[in-house]
Write an enzyme that holds these catalytic residues in place. Structure first.
Site, PDB file in Angstrom:
ATOM      1  N   ARG A  38      19.308  15.063  68.236  1.00 25.21           N
ATOM      2  CA  ARG A  38      20.543  15.759  67.862  1.00 25.21           C
ATOM      3  C   ARG A  38      21.695  14.791  67.569  1.00 25.21           C
ATOM      4  O   ARG A  38      22.569  15.093  66.754  1.00 25.21           O
ATOM      5  CB  ARG A  38      20.945  16.738  68.979  1.00 25.21           C
ATOM      6  CG  ARG A  38      22.146  17.643  68.620  1.00 25.21           C
ATOM      7  CD  ARG A  38      22.388  18.667  69.724  1.00 25.21           C
ATOM      8  NE  ARG A  38      23.411  19.638  69.370  1.00 25.21           N
ATOM      9  CZ  ARG A  38      24.614  19.710  69.929  1.00 25.21           C
ATOM     10  NH1 ARG A  38      24.952  18.826  70.884  1.00 25.21           N
ATOM     11  NH2 ARG A  38      25.481  20.631  69.562  1.00 25.21           N
ATOM     12  N   ILE A  64      28.459  22.288  64.579  1.00 21.94           N
ATOM     13  CA  ILE A  64      27.056  22.320  64.993  1.00 21.94           C
ATOM     14  C   ILE A  64      27.019  23.150  66.271  1.00 21.94           C
ATOM     15  O   ILE A  64      27.818  22.937  67.188  1.00 21.94           O
ATOM     16  CB  ILE A  64      26.503  20.885  65.208  1.00 21.94           C
ATOM     17  CG1 ILE A  64      25.011  20.926  65.572  1.00 21.94           C
ATOM     18  CG2 ILE A  64      27.301  20.109  66.241  1.00 21.94           C
ATOM     19  CD1 ILE A  64      24.352  19.548  65.601  1.00 21.94           C
ATOM     20  N   SER A  65      26.157  24.150  66.314  1.00 22.58           N
ATOM     21  CA  SER A  65      26.139  25.104  67.427  1.00 22.58           C
ATOM     22  C   SER A  65      25.744  24.453  68.748  1.00 22.58           C
ATOM     23  O   SER A  65      25.103  23.399  68.775  1.00 22.58           O
ATOM     24  CB  SER A  65      25.149  26.241  67.129  1.00 22.58           C
ATOM     25  OG  SER A  65      25.601  27.046  66.070  1.00 22.58           O
ATOM     26  N   HIS A  66      26.120  25.116  69.847  1.00 17.45           N
ATOM     27  CA  HIS A  66      25.628  24.723  71.166  1.00 17.45           C
ATOM     28  C   HIS A  66      24.102  24.659  71.124  1.00 17.45           C
ATOM     29  O   HIS A  66      23.462  25.544  70.529  1.00 17.45           O
ATOM     30  CB  HIS A  66      26.003  25.769  72.219  1.00 17.45           C
ATOM     31  CG  HIS A  66      27.455  25.869  72.550  1.00 17.45           C
ATOM     32  ND1 HIS A  66      28.377  26.388  71.677  1.00 17.45           N
ATOM     33  CD2 HIS A  66      28.125  25.522  73.683  1.00 17.45           C
ATOM     34  CE1 HIS A  66      29.569  26.355  72.255  1.00 17.45           C
ATOM     35  NE2 HIS A  66      29.449  25.829  73.462  1.00 17.45           N
ATOM     36  N   PRO A  67      23.487  23.688  71.771  1.00 14.57           N
ATOM     37  CA  PRO A  67      22.025  23.683  71.864  1.00 14.57           C
ATOM     38  C   PRO A  67      21.474  24.994  72.434  1.00 14.57           C
ATOM     39  O   PRO A  67      20.426  25.477  71.997  1.00 14.57           O
ATOM     40  CB  PRO A  67      21.736  22.501  72.791  1.00 14.57           C
ATOM     41  CG  PRO A  67      22.871  21.560  72.544  1.00 14.57           C
ATOM     42  CD  PRO A  67      24.071  22.451  72.339  1.00 14.57           C
TER      43      PRO A  67
END
Length: 215
Positions: A38, A64-67
């Protein structure tokens, strides 16, 4: 570009453990999260925090979204090997890479040229390229390649785009966040030509899905 070193791999393992503690159970999802570097999808200023469960700004005013959000949406999709998946909103390419790592045949659209260019390079560099990647209007989908087994929307839509429903295979699943300032995560299962079943899975916050170019 920073390399994928042992420190990053160790942090990914810790992230996977965190996702398990938050309720992610799908082993294929967890394996893909553990596999994808990531930190390479983030600005170098944030790379030290790449494996914290947080969203970060990327180019063109997007995030970029939260994992956890990536893992949660992917788990809802119930990806099977060789599923034909339409992704609306490539973004940095991280979610795309997760889908590819799970063995999906991914078709992805990005509305922002800057992100399209970035994601195309990074996905090629790490060898997790989708089947088809394009710059265009997500509201229209990709009718030429339809129908799709799964459709994933990675931005908040005010309502379900009708064009995307048409491109979902009978028995297929769409995962989409619906709402304005905050969204409800929805799964939509196509039962037949005209009927769909919908389920709601809690509240999330996404950047808005951009209006289509043509009215």
């Amino acid at each position: 570009m920073s390399i994928d070193d042992f420190k990053s791999q160790g942090r990914r393992k810790m992230l996977v453990d965190l996702l398990i503690s938050k309720g992610i159970e799908n082993q294929q999802v967890l394996h893909a999260i553990n596999e994808i570097p990531r930190h390479l999808f983030l600005d170098s200023a944030f790379s030290e925090y790449a494996y914290v469960d947080e969203a970060f700004p990327i180019a063109a005013g997007q995030t970029i979204s939260h994992p956890y959000t990536v893992a949660f949406q992917t788990q809802l999709l119930d990806i099977q090997p060789m599923d034909k998946v339409l992704e609306i909103g490539t973004g940095s390419g991280y979610q795309t890479a997760v889908l590819v790592a799970m063995g999906a045949e991914v078709f992805t659209i990005e509305r922002q040229k800057e992100l399209f260019d970035f994601s195309k390079i990074i996905l090629k560099n790490i060898r997790f390229e989708p089947r088809y990647q394009t710059y265009g209007d997500g509201y229209k989908g990709l009718p030429t390649y339809a129908p799709f087994d799964k459709i994933l929307v990675t931005a908040g839509a005010p309502e379900i785009p009708k064009e995307l429903l048409k491109q979902l295979k009978i028995g297929g699943i769409m995962v989409i966040p619906i709402g304005d300032k905050s969204q409800k995560m929805m799964t939509i299962i196509r039962l037949d030509e005209t009927n769909f079943e919908m389920f709601e899975f809690g509240s999330f916050q996404f950047v808005p899905m951009l209006e289509s170019r043509e009215k």
